[in-house]
Motif scaffolding. Structure first.
Motif, PDB file in Angstrom:
ATOM      1  N   ARG A   1       0.829  -1.218   0.000  1.00 55.75           N
ATOM      2  CA  ARG A   1       0.000   0.000   0.000  1.00 55.75           C
ATOM      3  C   ARG A   1       0.854   1.254   0.000  1.00 55.75           C
ATOM      4  NH1 ARG A   1      -5.105  -0.633   4.055  1.00 55.75           N
ATOM      5  NH2 ARG A   1      -5.698  -2.721   3.413  1.00 55.75           N
ATOM      6  N   LYS A   2       2.063   1.158   0.583  1.00 55.07           N
ATOM      7  CA  LYS A   2       2.946   2.326   0.578  1.00 55.07           C
ATOM      8  C   LYS A   2       3.272   2.739  -0.848  1.00 55.07           C
ATOM      9  CE  LYS A   2       5.859   2.175   4.700  1.00 55.07           C
ATOM     10  NZ  LYS A   2       7.240   1.886   5.119  1.00 55.07           N
ATOM     11  N   SER A   3       3.586   1.758  -1.706  1.00 54.95           N
ATOM     12  CA  SER A   3       3.898   2.119  -3.089  1.00 54.95           C
ATOM     13  C   SER A   3       2.630   2.587  -3.793  1.00 54.95           C
ATOM     14  CB  SER A   3       4.572   0.962  -3.829  1.00 54.95           C
ATOM     15  OG  SER A   3       3.803  -0.215  -3.772  1.00 54.95           O
ATOM     16  N   GLY A   4       1.483   2.002  -3.441  1.00 52.92           N
ATOM     17  CA  GLY A   4       0.212   2.495  -3.982  1.00 52.92           C
ATOM     18  C   GLY A   4      -0.023   3.949  -3.613  1.00 52.92           C
ATOM     19  N   ALA A   5       0.270   4.285  -2.347  1.00 58.02           N
ATOM     20  CA  ALA A   5       0.086   5.668  -1.891  1.00 58.02           C
ATOM     21  C   ALA A   5       1.041   6.611  -2.615  1.00 58.02           C
ATOM     22  CB  ALA A   5       0.302   5.743  -0.375  1.00 58.02           C
ATOM     23  N   ALA A   6       2.266   6.118  -2.890  1.00 64.07           N
ATOM     24  CA  ALA A   6       3.232   6.955  -3.597  1.00 64.07           C
ATOM     25  C   ALA A   6       2.736   7.258  -5.020  1.00 64.07           C
ATOM     26  CB  ALA A   6       4.599   6.259  -3.630  1.00 64.07           C
ATOM     27  N   ILE A   7       2.163   6.244  -5.667  1.00 62.88           N
ATOM     28  CA  ILE A   7       1.574   6.436  -6.999  1.00 62.88           C
ATOM     29  C   ILE A   7       0.451   7.468  -6.914  1.00 62.88           C
ATOM     30  CG2 ILE A   7       0.181   5.329  -8.812  1.00 62.88           C
ATOM     31  CD1 ILE A   7       2.657   3.939  -8.964  1.00 62.88           C
ATOM     32  N   ALA A   8      -0.402   7.310  -5.892  1.00 63.84           N
ATOM     33  CA  ALA A   8      -1.577   8.168  -5.768  1.00 63.84           C
ATOM     34  C   ALA A   8      -1.194   9.628  -5.536  1.00 63.84           C
ATOM     35  CB  ALA A   8      -2.484   7.663  -4.634  1.00 63.84           C
ATOM     36  N   SER A   9       0.034   9.864  -5.069  1.00 63.78           N
ATOM     37  CA  SER A   9       0.460  11.252  -4.894  1.00 63.78           C
ATOM     38  C   SER A   9       0.726  11.911  -6.254  1.00 63.78           C
ATOM     39  CB  SER A   9       1.712  11.321  -4.007  1.00 63.78           C
ATOM     40  OG  SER A   9       2.839  10.875  -4.718  1.00 63.78           O
ATOM     41  N   HIS A  10       0.889  11.109  -7.297  1.00 64.69           N
ATOM     42  CA  HIS A  10       1.070  11.636  -8.656  1.00 64.69           C
ATOM     43  C   HIS A  10      -0.240  11.621  -9.434  1.00 64.69           C
ATOM     44  CE1 HIS A  10       5.449  11.977  -8.502  1.00 64.69           C
ATOM     45  NE2 HIS A  10       5.397  10.909  -7.746  1.00 64.69           N
ATOM     46  N   ILE A  11      -0.974  10.509  -9.308  1.00 66.60           N
ATOM     47  CA  ILE A  11      -2.256  10.373 -10.001  1.00 66.60           C
ATOM     48  C   ILE A  11      -3.265   9.880  -8.967  1.00 66.60           C
ATOM     49  CG2 ILE A  11      -3.490   9.270 -11.910  1.00 66.60           C
ATOM     50  CD1 ILE A  11      -0.800   8.902 -13.303  1.00 66.60           C
ATOM     51  N   PRO A  12      -4.168  10.757  -8.526  1.00 69.84           N
ATOM     52  CA  PRO A  12      -5.039  10.435  -7.381  1.00 69.84           C
ATOM     53  C   PRO A  12      -5.872   9.161  -7.594  1.00 69.84           C
ATOM     54  CG  PRO A  12      -5.168  12.767  -7.914  1.00 69.84           C
ATOM     55  CD  PRO A  12      -4.392  12.120  -9.015  1.00 69.84           C
ATOM     56  N   ASP A  13      -6.277   8.563  -6.509  1.00 66.90           N
ATOM     57  CA  ASP A  13      -7.245   7.467  -6.479  1.00 66.90           C
ATOM     58  C   ASP A  13      -6.735   6.138  -7.017  1.00 66.90           C
ATOM     59  OD1 ASP A  13      -9.067   9.282  -5.429  1.00 66.90           O
ATOM     60  OD2 ASP A  13      -9.787   9.863  -7.416  1.00 66.90           O
ATOM     61  N   LEU A  14      -5.432   6.006  -7.242  1.00 67.93           N
ATOM     62  CA  LEU A  14      -4.926   4.742  -7.799  1.00 67.93           C
ATOM     63  C   LEU A  14      -4.327   3.815  -6.747  1.00 67.93           C
ATOM     64  CD1 LEU A  14      -3.288   5.749 -11.189  1.00 67.93           C
ATOM     65  CD2 LEU A  14      -5.503   4.658 -10.772  1.00 67.93           C
ATOM     66  N   GLN A  15      -4.395   4.224  -5.489  1.00 67.80           N
ATOM     67  CA  GLN A  15      -3.682   3.476  -4.454  1.00 67.80           C
ATOM     68  C   GLN A  15      -4.007   1.978  -4.445  1.00 67.80           C
ATOM     69  OE1 GLN A  15      -3.954   5.225  -0.583  1.00 67.80           O
ATOM     70  NE2 GLN A  15      -2.775   3.622   0.395  1.00 67.80           N
ATOM     71  N   PHE A  16      -5.296   1.644  -4.371  1.00 64.31           N
ATOM     72  CA  PHE A  16      -5.663   0.230  -4.260  1.00 64.31           C
ATOM     73  C   PHE A  16      -5.642  -0.455  -5.623  1.00 64.31           C
ATOM     74  CE2 PHE A  16      -7.431   2.386  -0.575  1.00 64.31           C
ATOM     75  CZ  PHE A  16      -6.812   1.668   0.432  1.00 64.31           C
ATOM     76  N   ALA A  17      -5.997   0.301  -6.663  1.00 68.18           N
ATOM     77  CA  ALA A  17      -5.945  -0.249  -8.022  1.00 68.18           C
ATOM     78  C   ALA A  17      -4.513  -0.656  -8.373  1.00 68.18           C
ATOM     79  CB  ALA A  17      -6.475   0.768  -9.032  1.00 68.18           C
ATOM     80  N   PHE A  18      -3.534   0.141  -7.921  1.00 68.54           N
ATOM     81  CA  PHE A  18      -2.134  -0.191  -8.220  1.00 68.54           C
ATOM     82  C   PHE A  18      -1.749  -1.525  -7.604  1.00 68.54           C
ATOM     83  CE2 PHE A  18       2.232  -0.442  -6.675  1.00 68.54           C
ATOM     84  CZ  PHE A  18       2.901  -0.449  -7.874  1.00 68.54           C
ATOM     85  N   VAL A  19      -2.108  -1.699  -6.336  1.00 68.20           N
ATOM     86  CA  VAL A  19      -1.709  -2.925  -5.635  1.00 68.20           C
ATOM     87  C   VAL A  19      -2.234  -4.149  -6.389  1.00 68.20           C
ATOM     88  CG1 VAL A  19      -1.958  -4.251  -3.498  1.00 68.20           C
ATOM     89  CG2 VAL A  19      -1.538  -1.784  -3.392  1.00 68.20           C
ATOM     90  N   LYS A  20      -3.467  -4.037  -6.915  1.00 70.11           N
ATOM     91  CA  LYS A  20      -4.058  -5.150  -7.668  1.00 70.11           C
ATOM     92  C   LYS A  20      -3.386  -5.301  -9.039  1.00 70.11           C
ATOM     93  CE  LYS A  20      -8.553  -6.894  -9.102  1.00 70.11           C
ATOM     94  NZ  LYS A  20      -9.933  -6.512  -9.428  1.00 70.11           N
ATOM     95  N   ALA A  21      -3.219  -4.186  -9.750  1.00 70.80           N
ATOM     96  CA  ALA A  21      -2.674  -4.241 -11.117  1.00 70.80           C
ATOM     97  C   ALA A  21      -1.209  -4.679 -11.129  1.00 70.80           C
ATOM     98  CB  ALA A  21      -2.810  -2.868 -11.784  1.00 70.80           C
ATOM     99  N   ALA A  22      -0.496  -4.424 -10.021  1.00 73.62           N
ATOM    100  CA  ALA A  22       0.941  -4.695  -9.993  1.00 73.62           C
ATOM    101  C   ALA A  22       1.273  -6.104  -9.505  1.00 73.62           C
ATOM    102  CB  ALA A  22       1.650  -3.670  -9.111  1.00 73.62           C
TER     103      ALA A  22
END
Lengths: 187, 187
Positions: free
Chosen positions: B134-155
């Motif tokens: 989730r930390k890396s998801g949160a880092a992504i979301a700081s660039h493109i909002p709302d992707l935190q949980f989607a990133f964890v799944k997609a990655a």
């Protein structure tokens, strides 16, 4: 893509050994002292080692981090090798073991990255399976003649594991070991 | 028993990055200096680290040898994650990469113990795949909002590898990498 789940096993320390000097063979000890450098007093001790014939991609003697600090053999696999060779007993010390474990029949097939969590608090992380080399065959033959090449063949995929120290401490015969593999993806 | 043979691949270093301070993100650099302690100046540098939530079998903060010195991402996998998320580009620096490699489509599936032999003489040894946290998801979301949980799944299974330094030296963008897996036995 196929994925194998993480698995856990329980094993027991049957023997602890240190290889002193330059010989392959090791000597039974009441305990092993493990530091980030490996087994205290063992010929393989060190954070760094020099490359050898196992690393043909490096010039011989290249400094590299030592992932082969500890040699771990399985009691059941040793019995299988002995049966194949037609001998009564194969002593783990003859081929330089640091640890002999019981309770995991296919010890050598545990995958790289596997954790061995000892009841004393020591952890070893597995680099991978060991190859039965002619040196260990020759060491066997010094006890029972003419087995040098037969050993290398009989010990294929039963020659145990090598690994390095993740957590420091002391290991003694009788200690329990929790073994944990990781989820594996298979190409 | 099934056995997969050793395989070799060729890759190329597309980018080199150092994570300074306590943030997940890393910063592009012209070169990485690698020692047995890891990436010079990186927050993950050290022969030893303290355990965290990835090691629930240890009390939090237990000293352990650091097998997670270097984070390695695949350019092709980053593009796949970006496509799943519907974004144009996923910058490896956003999720703390030290290295971005091209040429190996399924980089994350390379097995533990794999060697990365860089043209400069550096070698990294792979501990295993990285988990999308989730930390890396949160880092992504700081660039493109709302992707935190989607990133964890997609990655999932595309989050790259972690490993440690087997041979010291310098890595630069443009360097070639020979990748070598080991023969694997499958239970």
């Amino acid at each position: 893509m196929q994925a194998l789940p993480a698995r856990t096993f329980t094993a027991r320390v049957e023997g602890t050994y240190v290889a002193e000097g330059r010989a392959v063979e090791s000597t039974p000890r009441d305990a092993l002292i493990l530091t980030y450098s490996g087994v205290a007093g063992d010929r393989h001790e060190g954070l760094v080692r020099h490359s050898g014939p196992r690393e043909p991609w490096y010039p011989r003697g290249t400094p590299m981090r030592n992932e082969r600090q500890v040699s771990i053999l399985g009691l059941e696999e040793l019995a299988e090798i002995a049966a194949t060779l037609g001998i009564a007993h194969l002593d783990p010390a003859w081929i330089g073991a640091n640890l002999c474990l019981s309770g995991v029949p296919d010890l050598t097939r545990l995958p790289p990255r596997t954790l061995l969590l000892f009841s004393s608090g020591v952890t070893l992380r597995i680099d991978g399976d060991n190859d039965p080399c002619r040196k260990s065959g020759a060491a066997i033959a010094s006890h029972i003649p003419d087995l040098q090449f037969a050993f290398v063949k009989a010990a294929r995929d039963k020659r145990g594991l090598v690994g390095w120290v993740e957590r420091e401490g002391v290991i003694r015969p009788g200690d329990e070991v929790k073994i944990r593999t990781w989820r594996q993806t298979i190409p």
